[in-house]
Design a protein around this motif. Structure first.
Motif, mmCIF file in Angstrom:
data_model
loop_
_atom_site.group_PDB
_atom_site.id
_atom_site.type_symbol
_atom_site.label_atom_id
_atom_site.label_comp_id
_atom_site.label_asym_id
_atom_site.label_seq_id
_atom_site.Cartn_x
_atom_site.Cartn_y
_atom_site.Cartn_z
ATOM 1 N N THR A 244 26.510 55.540 49.719
ATOM 2 C CA THR A 244 27.625 55.404 50.856
ATOM 3 C C THR A 244 29.142 55.145 50.218
ATOM 4 O O THR A 244 29.952 54.622 50.791
ATOM 5 N N VAL A 245 29.036 55.613 48.874
ATOM 6 C CA VAL A 245 30.273 55.193 48.162
ATOM 7 C C VAL A 245 30.960 56.394 47.533
ATOM 8 O O VAL A 245 29.970 57.413 47.750
ATOM 9 N N ASP A 246 32.092 56.742 46.995
ATOM 10 C CA ASP A 246 32.312 57.710 46.247
ATOM 11 C C ASP A 246 31.845 57.687 44.934
ATOM 12 O O ASP A 246 31.591 56.678 44.377
ATOM 13 N N ASP A 247 31.673 58.959 44.491
ATOM 14 C CA ASP A 247 31.353 59.275 42.902
ATOM 15 C C ASP A 247 32.564 59.314 42.221
ATOM 16 O O ASP A 247 32.325 59.127 40.977
ATOM 17 N N ALA A 248 33.471 59.869 42.980
ATOM 18 C CA ALA A 248 34.665 60.339 41.882
ATOM 19 C C ALA A 248 36.000 59.983 42.770
ATOM 20 O O ALA A 248 35.955 60.286 43.993
ATOM 21 N N ALA A 249 36.984 59.495 42.147
ATOM 22 C CA ALA A 249 38.406 59.512 42.507
ATOM 23 C C ALA A 249 39.610 60.143 41.972
ATOM 24 O O ALA A 249 39.418 59.921 40.712
ATOM 25 N N VAL A 250 40.315 60.759 42.530
ATOM 26 C CA VAL A 250 41.591 61.526 41.770
ATOM 27 C C VAL A 250 42.711 61.180 42.842
ATOM 28 O O VAL A 250 42.660 61.443 43.890
ATOM 29 N N PHE A 251 43.873 60.714 42.203
ATOM 30 C CA PHE A 251 44.959 60.427 43.013
ATOM 31 C C PHE A 251 46.366 60.331 42.072
ATOM 32 O O PHE A 251 46.239 60.118 40.825
ATOM 33 N N LEU A 252 47.318 60.852 42.699
ATOM 34 C CA LEU A 252 48.560 60.705 42.125
ATOM 35 C C LEU A 252 49.234 59.549 42.777
ATOM 36 O O LEU A 252 48.834 58.884 43.733
ATOM 37 N N GLY A 253 50.422 59.209 42.011
ATOM 38 C CA GLY A 253 50.975 57.982 42.497
ATOM 39 C C GLY A 253 52.451 58.052 41.927
ATOM 40 O O GLY A 253 52.861 58.748 41.229
ATOM 41 N N ARG A 254 53.181 56.920 42.429
ATOM 42 C CA ARG A 254 54.654 56.805 42.141
ATOM 43 C C ARG A 254 54.577 55.262 41.900
ATOM 44 O O ARG A 254 54.441 54.586 42.530
ATOM 45 N N PHE A 255 55.195 54.921 40.549
ATOM 46 C CA PHE A 255 55.655 53.490 40.312
ATOM 47 C C PHE A 255 56.935 53.118 40.969
ATOM 48 O O PHE A 255 58.019 54.055 41.029
ATOM 49 N N ASP A 256 57.191 51.766 41.075
ATOM 50 C CA ASP A 256 58.502 51.560 41.688
ATOM 51 C C ASP A 256 59.436 51.550 40.808
ATOM 52 O O ASP A 256 60.789 51.684 41.277
ATOM 53 N N GLY A 257 59.452 51.951 39.607
ATOM 54 C CA GLY A 257 60.355 52.457 38.553
ATOM 55 C C GLY A 257 60.702 53.943 38.385
ATOM 56 O O GLY A 257 61.803 54.216 37.794
ATOM 57 N N SER A 262 49.166 59.724 37.400
ATOM 58 C CA SER A 262 47.960 60.709 37.721
ATOM 59 C C SER A 262 46.965 59.788 37.360
ATOM 60 O O SER A 262 46.679 59.128 36.452
ATOM 61 N N PHE A 263 45.742 59.600 38.311
ATOM 62 C CA PHE A 263 44.404 58.738 37.876
ATOM 63 C C PHE A 263 43.335 59.321 38.434
ATOM 64 O O PHE A 263 43.144 60.328 39.221
ATOM 65 N N GLU A 264 42.413 59.150 37.676
ATOM 66 C CA GLU A 264 41.005 59.820 37.645
ATOM 67 C C GLU A 264 39.949 58.899 37.229
ATOM 68 O O GLU A 264 39.899 58.125 36.338
ATOM 69 N N ALA A 265 38.983 58.454 38.345
ATOM 70 C CA ALA A 265 37.773 57.540 38.073
ATOM 71 C C ALA A 265 36.611 58.252 38.399
ATOM 72 O O ALA A 265 36.422 58.858 39.576
ATOM 73 N N THR A 266 35.575 58.500 37.436
ATOM 74 C CA THR A 266 34.294 59.035 37.836
ATOM 75 C C THR A 266 33.292 58.558 37.061
ATOM 76 O O THR A 266 33.355 58.130 35.816
ATOM 77 N N ARG A 267 32.055 58.436 37.456
ATOM 78 C CA ARG A 267 31.027 58.109 36.904
ATOM 79 C C ARG A 267 29.922 59.647 36.691
ATOM 80 O O ARG A 267 28.659 59.270 36.338
ATOM 81 N N PHE A 268 30.683 60.658 36.592
ATOM 82 C CA PHE A 268 30.053 61.955 36.527
ATOM 83 C C PHE A 268 30.608 63.015 35.379
ATOM 84 O O PHE A 268 30.464 63.908 35.351
ATOM 85 N N ALA A 269 31.287 62.093 34.326
ATOM 86 C CA ALA A 269 31.802 62.884 33.275
ATOM 87 C C ALA A 269 30.751 62.897 32.117
ATOM 88 O O ALA A 269 30.774 61.975 31.334
ATOM 89 N N LEU A 270 29.906 63.958 32.037
ATOM 90 C CA LEU A 270 29.002 63.962 31.124
ATOM 91 C C LEU A 270 29.532 64.021 29.756
ATOM 92 O O LEU A 270 30.490 64.565 29.543
ATOM 93 N N GLY A 271 28.985 63.079 29.100
ATOM 94 C CA GLY A 271 29.426 62.799 27.429
ATOM 95 C C GLY A 271 30.357 61.868 27.358
ATOM 96 O O GLY A 271 30.711 61.375 26.210
ATOM 97 N N ARG A 272 30.948 61.384 28.229
ATOM 98 C CA ARG A 272 31.787 60.229 28.270
ATOM 99 C C ARG A 272 31.094 59.033 28.771
ATOM 100 O O ARG A 272 30.776 58.750 29.867
ATOM 101 N N LYS A 273 31.387 58.024 27.978
ATOM 102 C CA LYS A 273 30.296 56.650 28.158
ATOM 103 C C LYS A 273 31.208 55.765 28.778
ATOM 104 O O LYS A 273 30.692 54.817 29.581
ATOM 105 N N ASN A 274 32.466 55.365 28.161
ATOM 106 C CA ASN A 274 33.216 54.492 28.701
ATOM 107 C C ASN A 274 34.670 54.784 28.230
ATOM 108 O O ASN A 274 35.425 53.949 27.422
ATOM 109 N N ALA A 275 35.067 55.741 28.562
ATOM 110 C CA ALA A 275 36.568 56.505 28.152
ATOM 111 C C ALA A 275 37.407 55.899 29.173
ATOM 112 O O ALA A 275 37.680 56.544 30.236
ATOM 113 N N ILE A 276 38.094 54.691 28.740
ATOM 114 C CA ILE A 276 39.334 54.520 29.431
ATOM 115 C C ILE A 276 40.689 54.988 28.581
ATOM 116 O O ILE A 276 40.949 54.740 27.595
ATOM 117 N N ARG A 277 41.176 56.087 29.340
ATOM 118 C CA ARG A 277 42.342 56.731 28.729
ATOM 119 C C ARG A 277 43.904 56.488 29.341
ATOM 120 O O ARG A 277 43.761 56.926 30.645
#
Length: 392
Positions: A244-257, A262-277
């Motif tokens: 009942t939750v999302d498997d992946a999230a992709v979104f664009l954003g703008r900062f106040d400056g 661009s943001f991407e969060a997924t638990r379906f990126a085969l081969g990526r174990k804990n890649a915070i880039r």
């Protein structure tokens, strides 16, 4: 002799073990103003919590978190439970006069996070401190990145890119867990790991997101029920349950400056174990970081002559780098667990000084407001959605 800080930890699984290691380790490497005492570990299963207490170094146990709040030998409550219990436990602890460390995301909803932030503000007036556990802020390379931005080495920030990539549920046969249930976790990849990159990019840049346009997706909608609970991966049992939750999230954003993001969060990126880039581009320079090479920060100095300019690979293990001086000789890298230790150091230092630690519950609320805007945008066909902060 230093005054004692009695700690009561609620929850003993993955995060509970990481926090336990930090509470044990911090006073042995850092000069803290208070001496943490691993007083009591709480969990619902008496046998399991007793076993965990012995393994993790806790003096006593409770099977009801409310008993922890009643104990005179507990000064701080560390909340490492699923998100649906954060608000009740943290608010009760603050009202009982206990300092609180609460794992991220702060809550499952904006309303819960608002109540927690309000309780924290009231408690702060009585000298009771609170902090939310965005632990990756304490990675030395991330701390150095923030310093470089604050010193103006990147100039005006123009672009921010952030990804958090894992693959631990990419197999459709991986069993259900509480992290895949909206009523317990609040959201999926968005809140579990996306919250981290929202916080990190705001922390590094010193700016806040003002709006987003988002997509959410659930790739596997039915999973085997677990044979038992307690581990991150789990073992499949009989029957199936609905994700009942999302498997992946992709979104664009703008900062106040003014920067685009661009943001991407997924638990379906085969081969990526804990890649915070994370990559940040400014008018004078750029920086890039990947947690799978966590002791390294890449920095481009745009003021250098073009003939010799290029990304510089900084090994963030020198004694002058944030947190590093308390550890090993230069070049001897740190690991995942050290961020939790640094979190304890910063929290205990702030309590000892009578200061409010960061990130605060108000900071946790603001991240929750970003997550809420992402969900609202995705539900409305990615329409641009303004982030509604508490005083809007």
């Amino acid at each position: 002799m230093k005054p004692s800080l009695g700690v009561g930890l609620i929850g003993y699984a993955f995060m509970g073990a990481a926090h336990s290691h930090a509470w044990r380790t911090a006073p042995h490497f850092f000069d803290l103003p208070l001496a943490p005492a691993l007083t009591v570990l709480a969990g619902r299963d008496a046998v399991r919590v007793a076993d965990a207490a012995e393994r993790l170094g806790w003096s006593g146990t409770e099977t009801d978190w409310r008993r922890v709040l009643e104990r005179d030998d507990v000064d701080l409550v560390d909340v490492c439970t699923p998100g649906d219990t954060h608000a009740e436990i943290a608010i009760a602890a603050l009202e009982a006069g206990k300092h609180v460390l609460c794992e991220k995301p702060l809550a499952n909803t904006v309303a819960e996070a608002e109540a927690m932030a309000e309780a924290a503000a009231r408690a702060a007036e009585r000298g009771v401190r609170s902090m939310v556990g965005f632990t990756y802020r304490r990675v030395p390379a991330i701390a150095l990145a923030r310093e470089l931005v604050a010193r103006g080495r990147l100039g005006r920030i123009r672009h921010v890119r952030a990804q958090y990539l894992q693959d631990w549920i990419a197999d459709p046969a991986a069993p259900m867990s509480w992290r895949l249930q909206k009523d317990r976790a609040g959201s999926g990849a968005l809140g579990d790991i996306g919250a981290h990159i929202v916080d990190l990019t705001q922390h590094i840049t010193g700016q806040r997101l003002t709006g987003v346009s988002a997509l959410l997706e659930t790739f596997v909608k039915e999973r085997p029920l677990p044979a038992s609970e307690g581990s991150l991966a789990g073992v499949a049992g009989e029957g199936t349950g609905t994700v009942t939750v999302d498997d992946a999230a992709v979104f664009l954003g703008r900062f106040d400056g003014g920067a685009l993001a661009s943001f991407e969060a997924t638990r379906f990126a085969l081969g990526r174990k804990n890649a915070i880039r994370i990559e940040v581009n400014g008018s004078r320079g750029s920086l890039a970081f990947d947690f799978e090479d966590m002791n390294v920060l890449h920095f481009f100095d745009g003021d250098e002559p073009a003939e010799t300019a290029g990304f510089r690979r900084i090994v963030v293990t020198e004694p002058g780098h944030p947190y590093v001086g308390a550890w090993w000789p230069a070049g001897h890298g740190l690991g995942y667990e050290h961020g939790f230790t640094h979190q304890v150091v910063d929290l205990v230092t702030a309590i000892g000084k009578g200061e409010d630690p960061t990130p605060s519950f108000a900071d946790g609320l603001q991240v929750q407001q970003v997550l809420d805007a992402v969900e609202r945008s995705a539900a409305a066909d990615s329409v641009w959605t303004r982030i509604q902060e508490r005083n809007d």
